[in-house]
Design a protein around this motif. Sequence first.
Motif, mmCIF file in Angstrom:
data_model
loop_
_atom_site.group_PDB
_atom_site.id
_atom_site.type_symbol
_atom_site.label_atom_id
_atom_site.label_comp_id
_atom_site.label_asym_id
_atom_site.label_seq_id
_atom_site.Cartn_x
_atom_site.Cartn_y
_atom_site.Cartn_z
ATOM 1 N N LEU A 35 0.835 -1.200 0.000
ATOM 2 C CA LEU A 35 0.000 0.000 0.000
ATOM 3 C C LEU A 35 0.872 1.253 0.000
ATOM 4 N N GLY A 36 1.961 1.214 0.766
ATOM 5 C CA GLY A 36 2.880 2.346 0.790
ATOM 6 C C GLY A 36 3.459 2.649 -0.581
ATOM 7 N N ILE A 37 3.805 1.617 -1.323
ATOM 8 C CA ILE A 37 4.330 1.801 -2.684
ATOM 9 C C ILE A 37 3.290 2.504 -3.555
ATOM 10 N N TYR A 38 2.042 2.029 -3.484
ATOM 11 C CA TYR A 38 0.981 2.638 -4.294
ATOM 12 C C TYR A 38 0.730 4.094 -3.877
ATOM 13 N N LEU A 39 0.669 4.349 -2.583
ATOM 14 C CA LEU A 39 0.397 5.700 -2.106
ATOM 15 C C LEU A 39 1.510 6.667 -2.491
ATOM 16 N N ARG A 66 8.586 6.477 -7.602
ATOM 17 C CA ARG A 66 8.580 5.059 -7.935
ATOM 18 C C ARG A 66 9.513 4.331 -6.978
ATOM 19 N N PRO A 67 9.226 3.052 -6.709
ATOM 20 C CA PRO A 67 10.114 2.308 -5.808
ATOM 21 C C PRO A 67 11.496 2.124 -6.425
ATOM 22 N N GLU A 68 12.509 2.054 -5.569
ATOM 23 C CA GLU A 68 13.879 1.880 -6.028
ATOM 24 C C GLU A 68 14.056 0.536 -6.746
ATOM 25 N N ILE A 69 13.406 -0.494 -6.224
ATOM 26 C CA ILE A 69 13.440 -1.825 -6.833
ATOM 27 C C ILE A 69 12.141 -1.993 -7.610
ATOM 28 N N THR A 70 12.234 -2.440 -8.832
ATOM 29 C CA THR A 70 11.054 -2.561 -9.681
ATOM 30 C C THR A 70 10.018 -3.516 -9.101
ATOM 31 N N THR A 71 8.770 -3.252 -9.400
ATOM 32 C CA THR A 71 7.701 -4.184 -9.050
ATOM 33 C C THR A 71 7.311 -5.032 -10.255
ATOM 34 N N ASP A 72 7.972 -4.805 -11.380
ATOM 35 C CA ASP A 72 7.754 -5.587 -12.601
ATOM 36 C C ASP A 72 8.596 -6.861 -12.488
ATOM 37 N N LEU A 73 7.937 -7.992 -12.293
ATOM 38 C CA LEU A 73 8.662 -9.239 -12.068
ATOM 39 C C LEU A 73 9.525 -9.648 -13.246
ATOM 40 N N ALA A 74 9.145 -9.242 -14.439
ATOM 41 C CA ALA A 74 9.950 -9.578 -15.614
ATOM 42 C C ALA A 74 11.295 -8.844 -15.580
#
Length: 95
Positions: A9-13, A21-29
């Motif tokens: 939720l923190g990432i989205y907010l 944007r988060p330092e580490i990607t949330t795109d698993l690919a």
Amino acid sequence: MGNFGDHQLGIYLQGMLQGTRPEITTDLARLESQAAGKLSAEAMGYIVPSAGSGATARANLVAFDRWRLVPRMLRAAPSATCPAPSSVRRCRRRS
């Protein structure tokens, strides 16, 4: 660390309210390629799920995709495609 849902939720907010944007990607690919830039070859060999061409991993995904989890609350529901009495059933995929 608290509940992972709070972290997510923190990432989205932060993205919605602060435009960050988060330092580490949330795109698993893309996550594997980011990890490869930081980890040793030994560490990558441990966490990467397959070796070589990945054919075994792909075959396992295809085989596992034929199985479905059926919630217990739906166990008594009649089904022409899944006559087995267990909670995990091998079913024909509906078109």
